[in-house]
Enzyme design. Sequence first.
Site, PDB file in Angstrom:
ATOM      1  N   GLN A 127      -5.481 -27.441  58.140  1.00 19.39           N
ATOM      2  CA  GLN A 127      -4.196 -28.130  57.946  1.00 19.39           C
ATOM      3  C   GLN A 127      -3.225 -27.668  59.024  1.00 19.39           C
ATOM      4  OE1 GLN A 127      -2.606 -27.091  54.131  1.00 19.39           O
ATOM      5  NE2 GLN A 127      -0.593 -27.936  54.551  1.00 19.39           N
ATOM      6  N   GLY A 128      -2.938 -28.534  59.980  1.00 16.24           N
ATOM      7  CA  GLY A 128      -2.075 -28.155  61.102  1.00 16.24           C
ATOM      8  C   GLY A 128      -0.646 -28.646  60.901  1.00 16.24           C
ATOM      9  N   SER A 130       2.346 -26.006  60.172  1.00 14.87           N
ATOM     10  CA  SER A 130       3.331 -25.020  60.618  1.00 14.87           C
ATOM     11  C   SER A 130       3.253 -24.783  62.128  1.00 14.87           C
ATOM     12  CB  SER A 130       3.097 -23.684  59.907  1.00 14.87           C
ATOM     13  OG  SER A 130       3.138 -23.860  58.513  1.00 14.87           O
ATOM     14  N   SER A 162      -5.011 -21.997  58.612  1.00 14.06           N
ATOM     15  CA  SER A 162      -6.091 -21.294  57.911  1.00 14.06           C
ATOM     16  C   SER A 162      -7.451 -21.858  58.320  1.00 14.06           C
ATOM     17  CB  SER A 162      -5.939 -21.435  56.396  1.00 14.06           C
ATOM     18  OG  SER A 162      -4.764 -20.812  55.964  1.00 14.06           O
ATOM     19  N   GLU A 245      -1.651 -29.292  47.071  1.00 17.56           N
ATOM     20  CA  GLU A 245      -1.790 -27.853  47.337  1.00 17.56           C
ATOM     21  C   GLU A 245      -1.325 -27.052  46.116  1.00 17.56           C
ATOM     22  OE1 GLU A 245       0.071 -26.918  51.048  1.00 17.56           O
ATOM     23  OE2 GLU A 245      -0.976 -25.024  51.239  1.00 17.56           O
ATOM     24  N   SER A 362       7.371 -21.303  50.827  1.00 14.71           N
ATOM     25  CA  SER A 362       7.811 -19.985  50.326  1.00 14.71           C
ATOM     26  C   SER A 362       8.493 -20.100  48.960  1.00 14.71           C
ATOM     27  CB  SER A 362       8.772 -19.345  51.333  1.00 14.71           C
ATOM     28  OG  SER A 362      10.021 -20.012  51.278  1.00 14.71           O
ATOM     29  N   GLU A 364      11.387 -19.132  48.058  1.00 12.88           N
ATOM     30  CA  GLU A 364      12.773 -19.608  48.144  1.00 12.88           C
ATOM     31  C   GLU A 364      12.799 -21.130  48.284  1.00 12.88           C
ATOM     32  OE1 GLU A 364      11.484 -17.161  49.953  1.00 12.88           O
ATOM     33  OE2 GLU A 364      12.571 -15.386  49.293  1.00 12.88           O
TER      34      GLU A 364
HETATM   35  C1  LIG Z   1      -1.963 -16.921  53.991  1.00 15.30           C
HETATM   36  C2  LIG Z   1      -1.241 -18.071  54.633  1.00 15.30           C
HETATM   37  C3  LIG Z   1      -1.946 -19.212  54.951  1.00 15.30           C
HETATM   38  C4  LIG Z   1      -1.285 -20.282  55.570  1.00 15.30           C
HETATM   39  N1  LIG Z   1      -2.023 -21.390  55.928  1.00 15.30           N
HETATM   40  C5  LIG Z   1      -1.412 -22.415  56.565  1.00 15.30           C
HETATM   41  C6  LIG Z   1      -2.169 -23.551  56.982  1.00 15.30           C
HETATM   42  O1  LIG Z   1      -3.389 -23.622  56.779  1.00 15.30           O
HETATM   43  N2  LIG Z   1      -1.520 -24.521  57.647  1.00 15.30           N
HETATM   44  C7  LIG Z   1      -0.184 -24.498  57.886  1.00 15.30           C
HETATM   45  O2  LIG Z   1       0.338 -25.442  58.467  1.00 15.30           O
HETATM   46  N3  LIG Z   1       0.575 -23.424  57.512  1.00 15.30           N
HETATM   47  C8  LIG Z   1      -0.015 -22.394  56.856  1.00 15.30           C
HETATM   48  N4  LIG Z   1       0.725 -21.289  56.478  1.00 15.30           N
HETATM   49  C9  LIG Z   1       2.126 -21.223  56.854  1.00 15.30           C
HETATM   50  C10 LIG Z   1       3.098 -21.399  55.695  1.00 15.30           C
HETATM   51  O3  LIG Z   1       3.128 -22.729  55.248  1.00 15.30           O
HETATM   52  C11 LIG Z   1       4.467 -20.923  56.205  1.00 15.30           C
HETATM   53  O4  LIG Z   1       4.359 -19.554  56.499  1.00 15.30           O
HETATM   54  C12 LIG Z   1       5.544 -21.132  55.179  1.00 15.30           C
HETATM   55  O5  LIG Z   1       5.791 -22.502  54.964  1.00 15.30           O
HETATM   56  C13 LIG Z   1       6.872 -20.442  55.605  1.00 15.30           C
HETATM   57  O6  LIG Z   1       7.223 -20.828  56.871  1.00 15.30           O
HETATM   58  P1  LIG Z   1       7.550 -19.744  58.015  1.00 15.30           P
HETATM   59  O7  LIG Z   1       6.424 -18.776  58.072  1.00 15.30           O
HETATM   60  O8  LIG Z   1       7.888 -20.474  59.266  1.00 15.30           O
HETATM   61  O9  LIG Z   1       8.813 -18.957  57.498  1.00 15.30           O
HETATM   62  P2  LIG Z   1      10.341 -19.414  57.641  1.00 15.30           P
HETATM   63  O10 LIG Z   1      10.444 -20.851  57.307  1.00 15.30           O
HETATM   64  O11 LIG Z   1      10.853 -18.956  58.954  1.00 15.30           O
HETATM   65  O12 LIG Z   1      11.002 -18.583  56.474  1.00 15.30           O
HETATM   66  C14 LIG Z   1      11.331 -17.189  56.618  1.00 15.30           C
HETATM   67  C15 LIG Z   1      12.059 -16.758  55.365  1.00 15.30           C
HETATM   68  O13 LIG Z   1      13.279 -17.489  55.231  1.00 15.30           O
HETATM   69  C16 LIG Z   1      13.339 -18.171  53.978  1.00 15.30           C
HETATM   70  N5  LIG Z   1      13.965 -19.483  54.172  1.00 15.30           N
HETATM   71  C17 LIG Z   1      13.733 -20.387  55.155  1.00 15.30           C
HETATM   72  N6  LIG Z   1      14.473 -21.497  54.978  1.00 15.30           N
HETATM   73  C18 LIG Z   1      15.196 -21.299  53.850  1.00 15.30           C
HETATM   74  C19 LIG Z   1      16.147 -22.072  53.148  1.00 15.30           C
HETATM   75  N7  LIG Z   1      16.490 -23.291  53.567  1.00 15.30           N
HETATM   76  N8  LIG Z   1      16.677 -21.562  52.009  1.00 15.30           N
HETATM   77  C20 LIG Z   1      16.330 -20.330  51.575  1.00 15.30           C
HETATM   78  N9  LIG Z   1      15.435 -19.538  52.204  1.00 15.30           N
HETATM   79  C21 LIG Z   1      14.879 -20.007  53.324  1.00 15.30           C
HETATM   80  C22 LIG Z   1      11.870 -18.347  53.564  1.00 15.30           C
HETATM   81  O14 LIG Z   1      11.760 -18.467  52.171  1.00 15.30           O
HETATM   82  C23 LIG Z   1      11.252 -17.052  54.084  1.00 15.30           C
HETATM   83  O15 LIG Z   1      11.498 -16.008  53.175  1.00 15.30           O
HETATM   84  C24 LIG Z   1       0.097 -20.212  55.849  1.00 15.30           C
HETATM   85  C25 LIG Z   1       0.806 -19.052  55.512  1.00 15.30           C
HETATM   86  C26 LIG Z   1       0.155 -18.000  54.917  1.00 15.30           C
HETATM   87  C27 LIG Z   1       0.941 -16.774  54.575  1.00 15.30           C
END
Ligand SMILES: Cc1cc2nc3c(=O)[nH]c(=O)nc-3n(C[C@H](O)[C@H](O)[C@H](O)COP(=O)(O)OP(=O)(O)OC[C@H]3O[C@@H](n4cnc5c(N)ncnc54)[C@H](O)[C@@H]3O)c2cc1C
Length: 380
Positions: A127-128, A130, A162, A245, A362, A364
Amino acid sequence: MSTPPTELEPFRVALDAWLDERRADLAAPSGDHGTLDEQMAHLTTVKRLTFDAGWMRWGWPERVGGLGGSTLLRGYLGEALTARGCVEPGIYSLTEVLAPTMIDYAQPELAATMVPRLLRGDETWCQGFSEPGTGSNLAALTCAATKVDDGWCVNGQKVWTSLAQYAQRCVLLTRTGGPDSAHRGITALFVDMDSPGITIRPIVTIHGREEFCEVFFDDVIVPADRQLGDEGQGWAVAMDLLPFERSTALWHRGAYLHRTLGELLQAVEPGALRPDEVGEAFQQLFALRARSRATQHRMASGDKLGPETSIDKILLATVEQQVFDLALDGLAGDVLLGDDAESERWRSRFLYSRAATIYGGSAEIQRNIVARRLLDLGSD
Ligand SMILES: Cc1cc2nc3c(=O)[nH]c(=O)nc-3n(C[C@H](O)[C@H](O)[C@H](O)COP(=O)(O)OP(=O)(O)OC[C@H]3O[C@@H](n4cnc5c(N)ncnc54)[C@H](O)[C@@H]3O)c2cc1C
């Protein structure tokens, strides 16, 4: 195999009997201790065995190689395999995340060709979504697709993808509108991962596995018939996928946590855990199960799943961390310092549980969705 019943209860009985019969073939050779390579190889074996015997095909439409019947049937298959420790739920349930959207949005011939390969374990998909600057704020993604003769040319980067290093295909969100087109300018593509111009770099997680990757796209050509939905409809594709999901996949994960809590109670010294904290975790687990069961039934009756599945995800993330916090309380020396295989297994699972409030959106963000979309508490 004689045709199994399509009602859930008789299906359960018939499937359980088959799982007992094939116990030796389905058991993971290294139990929960295996490397990711071993787990992926075993997943292929389990999917192939269950598909060829028909079980994996129940609950999926006939037009994509399924045998029809209620989606509850595939919910139970994943639950039974997870509860018996035959599969690791995270990698098993990716099918539940990606296949339904493929069925909804791919051209029918493409879905008919590809979905059976995923169900049978002949292929892995990823799943591409992020990107380095785009996780929670998905509508800001920048990985670009520009029009070329009979298709698209993709340039950009994804991250946290992933299992990308194992995947033959990727459900990819791309920017096809202008830089400010936000959710209106996104198009979803189904990309062959062996296309020229794709570079995959695994990332080591805190629990020591190369479970997700950075994926780079450098002039990658994607044929027009690999577009999922219409041009500019990628946001709808994403909004279709994300509730999946948080539905059957979470039902399977609940079964895994149930098994884990049972194992923990066996592993600790008597009296090592506070009974009220154990009771709290059980209560949370059953709250998740009750909620997720209702979601399974809504899906089975044809309801479109949406933002209300964020509640399921909040419950899952809460209880997953609660169960492994208990493990840390009860097995502290082993989880923190032990160097035997069993300690490493608990440590690895404890560390991975921290990701439960991140993956799939996340904690939040899930609470924002509940506040805004379910409770109508306004925007930022
Ligand atoms: C084990 C694992 C597997 C994953 N697999 C995939 C995958 O297969 N494909 C894929 O596309 N992605 C995948 N991801 C990515 C995942 O979807 C993102 O990590 C997640 O959506 C959070 O985005 P970010 O990492 O950019 O964090 P950010 O969006 O930068 O967030 C950082 C922090 O800020 C908080 N935050 C951000 N915006 C807000 C807001 N508006 N209000 C309040 N709080 C906020 C968040 O809750 C978090 O605590 C995976 C992640 C993990 C950990």
